[in-house]
Design a protein around this motif. Structure first.
Motif, PDB file in Angstrom:
ATOM      1  N   LEU A  47     -60.224  -1.956 -20.870  1.00 47.03           N
ATOM      2  CA  LEU A  47     -60.340  -2.596 -19.558  1.00 47.03           C
ATOM      3  C   LEU A  47     -61.424  -3.666 -19.568  1.00 47.03           C
ATOM      4  CD1 LEU A  47     -60.018   0.469 -17.143  1.00 47.03           C
ATOM      5  CD2 LEU A  47     -58.298  -1.308 -17.589  1.00 47.03           C
ATOM      6  N   LYS A  48     -62.536  -3.371 -20.206  1.00 49.60           N
ATOM      7  CA  LYS A  48     -63.632  -4.338 -20.304  1.00 49.60           C
ATOM      8  C   LYS A  48     -63.204  -5.551 -21.122  1.00 49.60           C
ATOM      9  CE  LYS A  48     -68.501  -4.636 -21.738  1.00 49.60           C
ATOM     10  NZ  LYS A  48     -68.346  -5.678 -22.776  1.00 49.60           N
ATOM     11  N   MET A  49     -62.551  -5.318 -22.252  1.00 51.75           N
ATOM     12  CA  MET A  49     -62.123  -6.418 -23.113  1.00 51.75           C
ATOM     13  C   MET A  49     -61.015  -7.233 -22.462  1.00 51.75           C
ATOM     14  SD  MET A  49     -62.199  -4.678 -26.925  1.00 51.75           S
ATOM     15  CE  MET A  49     -61.689  -6.216 -27.704  1.00 51.75           C
TER      16      MET A  49
ATOM     17  N   HIS B  49     -61.106 -11.234 -21.855  1.00 50.57           N
ATOM     18  CA  HIS B  49     -60.050 -12.118 -22.337  1.00 50.57           C
ATOM     19  C   HIS B  49     -59.500 -12.974 -21.191  1.00 50.57           C
ATOM     20  CE1 HIS B  49     -58.798 -10.837 -26.587  1.00 50.57           C
ATOM     21  NE2 HIS B  49     -59.963 -10.260 -26.351  1.00 50.57           N
ATOM     22  N   LEU B  50     -59.312 -12.368 -20.037  1.00 54.33           N
ATOM     23  CA  LEU B  50     -58.805 -13.114 -18.886  1.00 54.33           C
ATOM     24  C   LEU B  50     -59.774 -14.220 -18.472  1.00 54.33           C
ATOM     25  CD1 LEU B  50     -57.407 -10.185 -16.703  1.00 54.33           C
ATOM     26  CD2 LEU B  50     -56.053 -11.976 -17.805  1.00 54.33           C
ATOM     27  N   GLU B  51     -61.053 -13.953 -18.611  1.00 53.69           N
ATOM     28  CA  GLU B  51     -62.062 -14.928 -18.207  1.00 53.69           C
ATOM     29  C   GLU B  51     -62.278 -16.023 -19.245  1.00 53.69           C
ATOM     30  OE1 GLU B  51     -65.456 -12.500 -17.486  1.00 53.69           O
ATOM     31  OE2 GLU B  51     -64.695 -11.680 -15.587  1.00 53.69           O
ATOM     32  N   GLN B  52     -62.005 -15.723 -20.517  1.00 51.82           N
ATOM     33  CA  GLN B  52     -62.367 -16.657 -21.589  1.00 51.82           C
ATOM     34  C   GLN B  52     -61.179 -17.399 -22.212  1.00 51.82           C
ATOM     35  OE1 GLN B  52     -64.506 -14.257 -24.439  1.00 51.82           O
ATOM     36  NE2 GLN B  52     -66.051 -13.620 -22.945  1.00 51.82           N
TER      37      GLN B  52
ATOM     38  N   VAL C  12     -50.356   3.835 -27.124  1.00 51.16           N
ATOM     39  CA  VAL C  12     -49.126   3.427 -27.808  1.00 51.16           C
ATOM     40  C   VAL C  12     -49.243   1.987 -28.314  1.00 51.16           C
ATOM     41  CG1 VAL C  12     -46.690   2.851 -27.469  1.00 51.16           C
ATOM     42  CG2 VAL C  12     -47.575   5.039 -26.649  1.00 51.16           C
ATOM     43  N   PHE C  13     -49.643   1.077 -27.439  1.00 51.84           N
ATOM     44  CA  PHE C  13     -49.725  -0.326 -27.853  1.00 51.84           C
ATOM     45  C   PHE C  13     -50.885  -0.559 -28.823  1.00 51.84           C
ATOM     46  CE2 PHE C  13     -46.963  -0.922 -24.185  1.00 51.84           C
ATOM     47  CZ  PHE C  13     -46.066  -1.848 -24.681  1.00 51.84           C
ATOM     48  N   ASN C  14     -51.935   0.225 -28.693  1.00 51.90           N
ATOM     49  CA  ASN C  14     -53.036   0.097 -29.651  1.00 51.90           C
ATOM     50  C   ASN C  14     -52.591   0.499 -31.049  1.00 51.90           C
ATOM     51  OD1 ASN C  14     -55.729  -0.926 -29.178  1.00 51.90           O
ATOM     52  ND2 ASN C  14     -56.493   0.976 -30.063  1.00 51.90           N
TER      53      ASN C  14
ATOM     54  N   PHE D 263     -52.877  -6.910 -25.151  1.00 51.87           N
ATOM     55  CA  PHE D 263     -53.530  -6.541 -23.894  1.00 51.87           C
ATOM     56  C   PHE D 263     -52.638  -6.810 -22.688  1.00 51.87           C
ATOM     57  CE2 PHE D 263     -58.211  -7.073 -25.473  1.00 51.87           C
ATOM     58  CZ  PHE D 263     -58.000  -6.044 -26.383  1.00 51.87           C
ATOM     59  N   LEU D 264     -51.922  -7.948 -22.712  1.00 54.25           N
ATOM     60  CA  LEU D 264     -51.068  -8.261 -21.556  1.00 54.25           C
ATOM     61  C   LEU D 264     -49.895  -7.292 -21.467  1.00 54.25           C
ATOM     62  CD1 LEU D 264     -48.088  -9.959 -21.869  1.00 54.25           C
ATOM     63  CD2 LEU D 264     -49.619 -11.662 -22.816  1.00 54.25           C
TER      64      LEU D 264
END
Length: 256
Positions: free
Chosen positions: A154-156, A160-163, A133-135, A105-106
């Motif tokens: 985007l939602k995930m 991830h950033l919050e958790q 591509v990254f997926n 994701f990053l």
């Protein structure tokens, strides 16, 4: 010949520029420091011993995959999987699925942010292409719980950033190592690059400062970066041990 990423893809434009890759590297250095699973990178001892080299190798491996012929790219991804399995065996535990997704994701997020910072805004279609591509890399790695489309990503990513971020003893130690290996001037520039690149959830938890004094400098640099003065300025700021490697990232990369 079939490549893992189409030769005309926006992903190749993003990862074919040393400047963009440097900002991706800077952002990754920040996010790795906060990730709750960073203890896995400390387990082998490679990250604290040579944090810049470890992060550059991650970026270089990603770039190699993106510019490789299809089968060679798949073999590189499989090799990454094998390395991770070896670390898991040595530690007697499994790397969490969310930690794998965090890295994927990053790379998506920082690819988009860095290119838009240095070049121009991307269309939704281009951002979707970066995600796709990254997926595909994640699918080859057999990661669980991957998003199926860009809006879901985007939602995930936000979740991830919050958790999955925490300012820990590892964070403090990593920033000490960054300063040690970069020196005072380059360390300050690294933090400024991070301040301009990373999501707000990350900048809030790190000692990056509030004033982005690099922004006006960057605006001037963007105007001259394709000329000798711009390249001289950038190259003069690079750590000597990585200078040749980074400069080489401006060259066309084709791996068969």
């Amino acid at each position: 010949m079939k490549y893992f990423v189409d030769e005309h893809s926006i992903v190749r434009k993003i990862w074919g520029k040393a400047d963009t890759i440097l900002f991706i590297f800077a952002g990754a250095a920040a996010e790795f420091a906060l990730n709750k699973a960073v203890d896995w990178l400390y387990f082998t001892g490679k990250l604290p011993a040579d944090p810049l080299g470890r992060l550059f190798s991650t970026v270089a491996y990603s770039r190699q995959i993106l510019f490789s012929e299809q089968e060679a790219a798949l073999q590189s991804i499989d090799k990454i999987n094998a390395i991770h399995k070896g670390v898991e065996t040595a530690r007697g535990a499994q790397i969490p699925d969310w930690a794998y997704r965090d890295v994927l994701f990053l790379l998506i997020d920082l690819s988009i942010r860095s290119y838009e910072l240095l070049e121009q805004p991307l269309t939704t279609a281009e951002k979707t292409e970066v995600f796709n591509v990254f997926n595909r890399v994640g699918e080859r790695m057999q990661l669980k719980g991957l998003p199926t489309n860009y809006p879901e990503y985007l939602k995930m990513r936000q979740e991830h950033l919050e958790q999955n971020l925490i300012n820990s003893a590892f964070t403090i130690d990593l920033y000490k190592q960054y300063r040690k290996h970069l020196g005072p001037l380059r360390y300050q520039i690294l933090k400024q690059a991070q301040l301009l690149t990373v999501p707000e959830q990350i900048s809030r938890q790190l000692p990056l400062g509030k004033i982005a004094w690099l922004w006006p400098v960057l605006k001037v640099y963007k105007a001259v970066k394709n000329f000798k003065p711009g390249k001289f300025f950038r190259n003069a700021l690079l750590p000597n041990q990585y200078k040749a490697q980074i400069i080489g990232m401006d060259e066309a990369l084709v791996i068969n």
